[in-house]
Design a protein around this motif. Sequence first.
Motif, mmCIF file in Angstrom:
data_model
loop_
_atom_site.group_PDB
_atom_site.id
_atom_site.type_symbol
_atom_site.label_atom_id
_atom_site.label_comp_id
_atom_site.label_asym_id
_atom_site.label_seq_id
_atom_site.Cartn_x
_atom_site.Cartn_y
_atom_site.Cartn_z
ATOM 1 N N ASN A 1 0.810 -1.228 0.000
ATOM 2 C CA ASN A 1 0.000 0.000 0.000
ATOM 3 C C ASN A 1 0.841 1.276 0.000
ATOM 4 N N ASN A 2 2.061 1.184 -0.531
ATOM 5 C CA ASN A 2 2.929 2.364 -0.673
ATOM 6 C C ASN A 2 3.161 3.107 0.639
ATOM 7 N N ILE A 3 3.214 2.357 1.730
ATOM 8 C CA ILE A 3 3.479 2.979 3.025
ATOM 9 C C ILE A 3 4.923 3.457 3.099
ATOM 10 N N GLY A 4 5.828 2.735 2.441
ATOM 11 C CA GLY A 4 7.246 3.093 2.469
ATOM 12 C C GLY A 4 7.780 3.379 1.076
ATOM 13 N N LYS A 5 8.915 4.050 1.026
ATOM 14 C CA LYS A 5 9.558 4.368 -0.240
ATOM 15 C C LYS A 5 10.307 3.155 -0.768
ATOM 16 N N PRO A 6 10.170 2.810 -2.050
ATOM 17 C CA PRO A 6 10.896 1.661 -2.614
ATOM 18 C C PRO A 6 12.365 1.989 -2.853
ATOM 19 N N VAL A 7 13.237 1.040 -2.493
ATOM 20 C CA VAL A 7 14.682 1.227 -2.626
ATOM 21 C C VAL A 7 15.309 -0.063 -3.146
ATOM 22 N N VAL A 8 16.233 0.062 -4.062
ATOM 23 C CA VAL A 8 17.051 -1.080 -4.501
ATOM 24 C C VAL A 8 18.468 -0.872 -3.980
ATOM 25 N N ILE A 9 18.983 -1.871 -3.277
ATOM 26 C CA ILE A 9 20.357 -1.835 -2.781
ATOM 27 C C ILE A 9 21.130 -2.969 -3.434
ATOM 28 N N THR A 10 22.266 -2.641 -4.021
ATOM 29 C CA THR A 10 23.081 -3.644 -4.699
ATOM 30 C C THR A 10 24.562 -3.395 -4.450
ATOM 31 N N ASN A 11 25.354 -4.425 -4.652
ATOM 32 C CA ASN A 11 26.809 -4.299 -4.538
ATOM 33 C C ASN A 11 27.432 -3.825 -5.844
ATOM 34 N N ASN A 12 26.676 -3.925 -6.931
ATOM 35 C CA ASN A 12 27.221 -3.661 -8.258
ATOM 36 C C ASN A 12 26.743 -2.310 -8.785
ATOM 37 N N GLU A 13 27.026 -2.035 -10.038
ATOM 38 C CA GLU A 13 26.565 -0.809 -10.664
ATOM 39 C C GLU A 13 25.175 -1.004 -11.254
ATOM 40 N N VAL A 14 24.531 0.086 -11.601
ATOM 41 C CA VAL A 14 23.200 0.060 -12.206
ATOM 42 C C VAL A 14 23.288 0.788 -13.542
ATOM 43 N N THR A 15 22.691 0.208 -14.567
ATOM 44 C CA THR A 15 22.770 0.825 -15.890
ATOM 45 C C THR A 15 22.104 2.199 -15.887
ATOM 46 N N PHE A 16 22.531 3.039 -16.806
ATOM 47 C CA PHE A 16 21.968 4.382 -16.890
ATOM 48 C C PHE A 16 20.470 4.333 -17.183
ATOM 49 N N ASN A 17 20.060 3.440 -18.076
ATOM 50 C CA ASN A 17 18.636 3.316 -18.397
ATOM 51 C C ASN A 17 17.831 2.915 -17.167
ATOM 52 N N ALA A 18 18.398 2.025 -16.355
ATOM 53 C CA ALA A 18 17.703 1.599 -15.146
ATOM 54 C C ALA A 18 17.616 2.739 -14.140
ATOM 55 N N ARG A 19 18.659 3.550 -14.062
ATOM 56 C CA ARG A 19 18.631 4.687 -13.125
ATOM 57 C C ARG A 19 17.588 5.723 -13.539
ATOM 58 N N THR A 20 17.510 6.028 -14.822
ATOM 59 C CA THR A 20 16.510 6.997 -15.276
ATOM 60 C C THR A 20 15.099 6.436 -15.105
ATOM 61 N N TYR A 21 14.941 5.132 -15.321
ATOM 62 C CA TYR A 21 13.653 4.465 -15.113
ATOM 63 C C TYR A 21 13.260 4.543 -13.636
ATOM 64 N N ALA A 22 14.231 4.311 -12.753
ATOM 65 C CA ALA A 22 13.969 4.369 -11.316
ATOM 66 C C ALA A 22 13.561 5.779 -10.898
ATOM 67 N N LYS A 23 14.210 6.774 -11.472
ATOM 68 C CA LYS A 23 13.887 8.166 -11.128
ATOM 69 C C LYS A 23 12.453 8.491 -11.499
ATOM 70 N N LYS A 24 12.006 8.011 -12.653
ATOM 71 C CA LYS A 24 10.630 8.260 -13.093
ATOM 72 C C LYS A 24 9.619 7.593 -12.160
ATOM 73 N N LEU A 25 9.963 6.407 -11.641
ATOM 74 C CA LEU A 25 9.052 5.674 -10.765
ATOM 75 C C LEU A 25 9.171 6.089 -9.300
ATOM 76 N N GLY A 26 10.199 6.878 -8.977
ATOM 77 C CA GLY A 26 10.384 7.265 -7.584
ATOM 78 C C GLY A 26 11.070 6.196 -6.759
ATOM 79 N N VAL A 27 11.851 5.338 -7.416
ATOM 80 C CA VAL A 27 12.594 4.276 -6.732
ATOM 81 C C VAL A 27 14.009 4.769 -6.450
ATOM 82 N N GLU A 28 14.430 4.665 -5.205
ATOM 83 C CA GLU A 28 15.784 5.082 -4.838
ATOM 84 C C GLU A 28 16.766 3.949 -5.102
ATOM 85 N N ILE A 29 17.985 4.312 -5.473
ATOM 86 C CA ILE A 29 19.029 3.321 -5.750
ATOM 87 C C ILE A 29 20.246 3.603 -4.881
ATOM 88 N N ILE A 30 20.747 2.554 -4.258
ATOM 89 C CA ILE A 30 22.034 2.620 -3.564
ATOM 90 C C ILE A 30 22.894 1.511 -4.156
#
Length: 225
Positions: A89-118
């Motif tokens: 129910n969108n109570i919390g902010k979605p976040v992806v945490i990874t040890n590796n890098e994230v592609t540029f397309n995935a980062r821009t996609y995440a920004k549009k959806l409001g997903v944080e990346i670490i």
Amino acid sequence: MQANIIPENIVFNNCYSGTEFENKTVDFLRLAGLTANRVGKANDGGIDIEASVNIQGVKYSYYIQCKYYNKPLGKGPIQEVYSGAAFYNNIGKPVVITNNEVTFNARTYAKKLGVEIIADSEWDEIKDTCNSKKAKYQHTGLLGIIISSAIKNAEYAKRSVATEQEHIVPELSDKDEYRLQLQSDFDMAEEYLKEEERLQQKALKYRRMALERQKKAILASLDYG
């Protein structure tokens, strides 16, 4: 919010499994002053960890998906954690945490959806902040909470969650929609600049590695001779 983050706590590259990565992430978040727990695998909705922090009497929650990969992340995990947050129910902010890098397309996609990346570049910044005790940038969301803990700055923490307050979105005029489009364009330009900086940092890292290997090779040849 007390914290005991030191670079030695950030040791995610030698995990033997995704489960170990999740456990180390939970431990790290707790060191950063958050309440964090793993979610059971059955019907988890794509969420691995639930984390929260209380700032000025307000609880801020984060739904986290962890990915321990040996290759760059694409859009898949972004969509999964976005759907997972909706499952709760969108109570919390979605976040992806990874040890590796994230592609540029995935980062821009995440920004549009409001997903944080670490990811790798964020971990490098966290390590640098732990060493210098100074924040290079003002971050929002979970990264902002972590940085504020590393520098032990409560005001930084307040600013990092200032944009997460719930609000009612009014009906927009044509002028307001135009302003939002301009803001979106500026945000995309900012993301391009961030990607440029990430690539520069990566190039510098590889250059240092290459120089170190050359140094070792020269010393080895001298010893051999």
